[in-house]
Scaffold this motif. Structure first.
Motif, short mmCIF file in Angstrom:
data_model
loop_
_atom_site.label_atom_id
_atom_site.label_comp_id
_atom_site.label_asym_id
_atom_site.label_seq_id
_atom_site.Cartn_x
_atom_site.Cartn_y
_atom_site.Cartn_z
N ASP A 115 0.83 -1.21 0.00
CA ASP A 115 0.00 0.00 0.00
C ASP A 115 0.86 1.26 0.00
O ASP A 115 0.56 2.23 -0.70
CB ASP A 115 -0.92 0.00 1.22
N ASP B 208 1.02 4.21 -2.99
CA ASP B 208 0.90 5.65 -2.75
C ASP B 208 2.11 6.40 -3.31
O ASP B 208 1.98 7.48 -3.91
CB ASP B 208 0.74 5.94 -1.26
N ALA C 197 1.86 6.55 -7.04
CA ALA C 197 0.88 7.56 -7.46
C ALA C 197 1.50 8.96 -7.42
O ALA C 197 1.31 9.77 -8.35
CB ALA C 197 -0.35 7.49 -6.57
N CYS D 171 6.10 8.20 0.97
CA CYS D 171 5.97 6.77 1.23
C CYS D 171 5.86 6.53 2.73
O CYS D 171 6.68 7.00 3.51
CB CYS D 171 7.17 6.02 0.64
N GLU E 149 1.01 1.01 -10.41
CA GLU E 149 0.18 1.40 -9.26
C GLU E 149 -1.22 0.81 -9.37
O GLU E 149 -1.77 0.29 -8.38
CB GLU E 149 0.09 2.93 -9.19
N ARG F 52 -3.04 -1.80 -6.67
CA ARG F 52 -4.33 -1.53 -6.03
C ARG F 52 -5.38 -2.58 -6.41
O ARG F 52 -6.23 -2.96 -5.59
CB ARG F 52 -4.81 -0.13 -6.39
#
Length: 263
Positions: free
Chosen positions: A95, A99, A102, A125, A181, A185
């Motif tokens: 996760d 992030d 992204a 991060c 990414e 997800r």
């Protein structure tokens, strides 16, 4: 002491450097004391310590056979808990990497150079190890190992391959980073759905595992004293060993089926 910690946390939040850096400083402050206390006993030694403690308690309260079985059961239980915690940490790392990717894709799409975008992505991060690994994959893409490995290793290998391809051909790195990414997800959503689907079987396995203890309690309640039979008579000791072995085999098989369904 509490007031001093609050003052330090407030200073970390108000220190100049942006919102992402403030979050990172606060996270390091809150995790510093916990990591220092956990470093005294390494996690690989916890099953042995739990097994020794359970064996000592069993030896004091019952027979050597019960002590041996209690030690083995405690060590296996702690090992399972550690494995579960490691799985949760791996998901948290994924996760955090999603992030960071992204943020990296957004920085690259805005026209910032790769080095500046890498610094910003590492800053947001939530996991320091994942951020450092991402920085290595972006700055030194040749060090990323390809092939089988964890989901984090495979994602970093894809990012490193995208950096090399972008350096050789001039293609857009932001599009590939965004695709990695999205894949992370999507895998996360799939794991959550599978975990929800297997919640019923896992609860049933836990309930069935507790039924022998319920039977012992019910037998003691009616005056049968099954525990004395299992621990003091030869036939009862044989049945106790067989029952614990079958219980362990059933739990192991159920956990294996759930793990295969979650893959």
């Amino acid at each position: 002491m509490t007031a001093a910690l609050l003052l330090v946390a407030t200073a970390a939040l108000l220190w100049p450097g942006g919102t992402a850096l403030r979050r990172r400083r606060l996270r390091r402050l809150t995790r510093g004391r916990r990591s220092a206390s956990r470093a005294a006993v390494p996690p690989p030694a916890w099953p042995a310590l739990a097994g020794a403690a359970a064996a000592a308690g069993g030896a004091l309260l019952s027979t050597p056979l019960v002590a041996a079985l209690a030690g083995a059961a405690a060590a296996a239980a702690v090992r399972a808990v550690l494995r579960q915690r490691e799985g949760r940490r791996d998901e948290e790392r994924l996760d955090a990497l999603a992030d960071a990717l992204a943020a990296l894709a957004a920085e690259l799409r805005s026209g910032r150079p790769l080095e500046a975008a890498t610094t910003s992505a590492v800053a947001v991060c939530a996991d320091d190890a994942s951020g450092a690994a991402l920085a290595r994959a972006l700055r030194v893409p040749g060090t990323a190992a390809a092939g089988p490995g964890t989901d984090l290793d495979r994602a970093l290998a894809r990012v490193a391959a995208a950096v090399r391809l972008s350096a050789h051909t001039g293609c857009s790195l932001a599009a590939v980073v965004g695709a990695v990414e999205d894949d992370l997800r999507a895998r996360r959503r799939q794991r959550l759905e599978l975990r929800s689907a297997t919640a019923g079987p896992r609860a049933s396995a836990a309930l069935l595992a507790g039924l022998p203890l319920l039977g012992l309690a019910m037998g003691s309640g009616i005056g049968a004293d099954p525990w004395a039979v299992l621990t003091t008579t030869p036939a009862g000791q044989v049945l106790l060993v067989l029952g614990v072995a079958l219980e362990a085999a059933g739990l192991t098989w159920s956990a294996r089926l759930v793990r295969r369904a979650l893959r």
